[in-house]
Design an enzyme around this catalytic site. Structure first.
Site, PDB file in Angstrom:
ATOM      1  N   LYS A  43      20.033  40.355  41.288  1.00  0.00           N
ATOM      2  CA  LYS A  43      19.837  40.663  42.716  1.00  0.00           C
ATOM      3  C   LYS A  43      20.569  39.713  43.639  1.00  0.00           C
ATOM      4  O   LYS A  43      20.077  38.644  43.971  1.00  0.00           O
ATOM      5  CB  LYS A  43      18.350  40.662  43.048  1.00  0.00           C
TER       6      LYS A  43
ATOM      7  N   GLY B 161      10.163  32.270  42.106  1.00  0.00           N
ATOM      8  CA  GLY B 161      10.265  32.466  43.559  1.00  0.00           C
ATOM      9  C   GLY B 161      10.091  31.163  44.318  1.00  0.00           C
ATOM     10  O   GLY B 161      10.855  30.851  45.239  1.00  0.00           O
TER      11      GLY B 161
HETATM   12  P1  AMP Z   1      17.087  38.232  38.541  1.00  0.00           P
HETATM   13  O1  AMP Z   1      15.670  38.705  38.691  1.00  0.00           O
HETATM   14  O2  AMP Z   1      17.908  38.455  39.773  1.00  0.00           O
HETATM   15  O3  AMP Z   1      17.184  36.804  38.023  1.00  0.00           O
HETATM   16  O4  AMP Z   1      17.759  39.153  37.439  1.00  0.00           O
HETATM   17  C1  AMP Z   1      17.448  39.043  36.084  1.00  0.00           C
HETATM   18  C2  AMP Z   1      17.942  40.260  35.375  1.00  0.00           C
HETATM   19  O5  AMP Z   1      19.320  40.409  35.614  1.00  0.00           O
HETATM   20  C3  AMP Z   1      17.778  40.240  33.883  1.00  0.00           C
HETATM   21  O6  AMP Z   1      16.794  41.172  33.509  1.00  0.00           O
HETATM   22  C4  AMP Z   1      19.146  40.637  33.357  1.00  0.00           C
HETATM   23  O7  AMP Z   1      19.088  41.628  32.355  1.00  0.00           O
HETATM   24  C5  AMP Z   1      19.825  41.204  34.573  1.00  0.00           C
HETATM   25  N1  AMP Z   1      21.285  41.115  34.509  1.00  0.00           N
HETATM   26  C6  AMP Z   1      22.024  40.043  34.221  1.00  0.00           C
HETATM   27  N2  AMP Z   1      23.333  40.367  34.186  1.00  0.00           N
HETATM   28  C7  AMP Z   1      23.416  41.688  34.444  1.00  0.00           C
HETATM   29  C8  AMP Z   1      24.504  42.608  34.518  1.00  0.00           C
HETATM   30  N3  AMP Z   1      25.748  42.215  34.308  1.00  0.00           N
HETATM   31  N4  AMP Z   1      24.217  43.888  34.812  1.00  0.00           N
HETATM   32  C9  AMP Z   1      22.957  44.285  35.002  1.00  0.00           C
HETATM   33  N5  AMP Z   1      21.879  43.462  34.954  1.00  0.00           N
HETATM   34  C10 AMP Z   1      22.115  42.173  34.677  1.00  0.00           C
END
Ligand code: AMP
Length: 397
Positions: free
Chosen positions: A198, A377
């Site tokens: 995100k 968070g």
């Molecule tokens: P966040 O909550 O922003 O830290 O996102 C974590 C999630 O990002 C994890 O579940 C990962 O599977 C996902 N993620 C990491 N790299 C990618 C990517 N290249 N495409 C899609 N999802 C991703």
């Protein structure tokens, strides 16, 4: 200034202690991971070994303000009894006459756990009457729940107005020490690694961290919004279209500031979002239509490992790829391994909670880095420079 529970005179006192027992449960209601319970033990021992009574309170899950047996902390009381090798008294409601009576009857060295705070909607509303009711269960207050310190709830903020003496637990103190030093007085160079999916949730952090860090390494899903800002095609990779302009501004800003914003040079792409998809390693300039990037490539892993190795402090938030798929976990694993290696040569390595903490623990590296934050968070907000209400409430005037 925040005082530590270790400085409190707890002997003969009931210490109302906010802990984070929001543990994940299995489908059968058993505890899937008791890390958070284990992490609270030093604070509990510090209270009971010096003759205090630990009156513990926590939330678990999202029961939406009503009692719900599925989210009862009874199961946590049982696990804590085993871990402490001492009977933990479970208090079936967190407020009310019965709770007051059980606390009043407790003796030095006892441990009590109140039922889930979120069985009452008033908890999240920071309700004054509910806060006062809670406060009647302690002589002094302690907060050891860093993971909820960014929320102004009754148990983290409202209740503190009814205490003269308030303290940070040992886990909370550890979080404030490592995260605080990383942003206020880091051992340099300070390297920040930002990944995950995100960009909208993390863009503010990147902007704030550019002011204090020496290098920022970008990985995970958010790299593609940056690649689009550079004019590259990203196929069907995750992109937040409405953030491309912002990513572009960040790239420009980084050039005018004394910070290196480093993007991957290669990427592991797949023809579908699946562990079994066809995949190949390509340069970031060669992502074809119909393919999506799911991990950083080996050349990038090597480059990032080198930067980590030469850092004084590393703060990492967000996986480098879809680490839940073993075929796309290599980048995240190699960053995690580089963190472990750097730790052995004196680098301060901090994992900022959430999914990166889950990844580090999946690789068995959690005890081989300097600090794994318990609050995803909360740690992001702290790194952004925001004050956390639950910490501010502990401050001495
Ligand atoms: P966040 O909550 O922003 O830290 O996102 C974590 C999630 O990002 C994890 O579940 C990962 O599977 C996902 N993620 C990491 N790299 C990618 C990517 N290249 N495409 C899609 N999802 C991703």
């Amino acid at each position: 200034m925040v005082l530590s529970i270790s400085e409190a005179n707890v002997s003969g006192k009931k210490v109302l202690t906010r802990v984070d027992f929001n543990v994940p449960l299995n489908d059968d209601g058993s505890i899937a991971d008791d890390t958070r319970i284990v992490e609270s033990i030093p604070t509990i021992l510090s209270i009971i070994e010096r003759g205090g009574v630990a009156v513990l309170m926590s939330h678990m899950g999202r029961p939406k303000g009503k009692p719900n047996a599925k989210y009862s902390l009874d199961v946590v009381a049982k696990r804590l009894s085993v871990l402490l090798d001492e009977h933990v008294q479970f208090v079936p409601d967190c407020i009310g006459a019965d709770a007051r009576q059980m606390v009043a009857a407790s003796k030095s060295g006892d441990v009590l756990l109140l039922e889930n705070l979120r069985f009452h909607a008033e908890e999240e509303l920071n309700d004054e009457y509910f806060s006062k009711e809670l406060s009647e269960l302690g002589d002094i207050y302690c907060n050891d729940a860093f993971g909820t310190a960014h929320r102004a709830h009754s148990s983290t903020v409202g209740v503190t107005h009814f205490f003269n003496e308030k303290f940070a637990g040992l886990l909370m103190q550890r979080e404030l020490k490592y995260l605080g030093e990383a942003i206020v007085n880091p051992k340099r160079p300070l390297v920040i690694i930002v990944g995950g999916s995100k960009i909208s949730g993390k863009i503010d952090v990147i902007t704030s961290l550019m002011k204090i860090s020496d290098s920022i390494l970008i990985g995970g899903g958010m790299m593609f919004t940056f690649l689009r800002a550079l004019g590259y095609s990203t196929g069907s990779s995750l992109v937040e279209e409405d953030k491309i302009q912002l990513a572009s501004e960040i790239l420009t800003q980084a050039k005018t500031m004394d910070v290196k914003l480093i993007l991957p040079t290669d990427v592991s792409i797949a023809n579908s979002f699946s562990n079994d998809a066809d995949s190949k390693i390509v340069s970031i300039t060669e992502i074809e239509d119909g393919w999506m990037g799911l991990d950083i490539g080996p050349e990038t892993s090597k480059l990032y490992s080198e930067v980590i190795k030469n850092a004084g402090t590393v703060v990492w938030n967000g996986p480098m790829g879809v680490f839940e798929f073993s075929n796309f976990s290599h980048g995240t694993r190699s960053v995690s391994q580089a963190m472990v290696d750097a730790t052995t040569t004196g680098t301060i390595t901090i994992v900022g909670g959430g999914d990166s903490a889950a990844a580090v623990s999946q690789f068995g590296h959690q005890t081989n880095v300097t600090h794994v934050s318990t609050g995803g968070g909360a740690s992001l907000e702290f790194l952004e420079g925001k004050s956390l209400p639950g910490v501010t409430a502990l401050n001495l005037e």
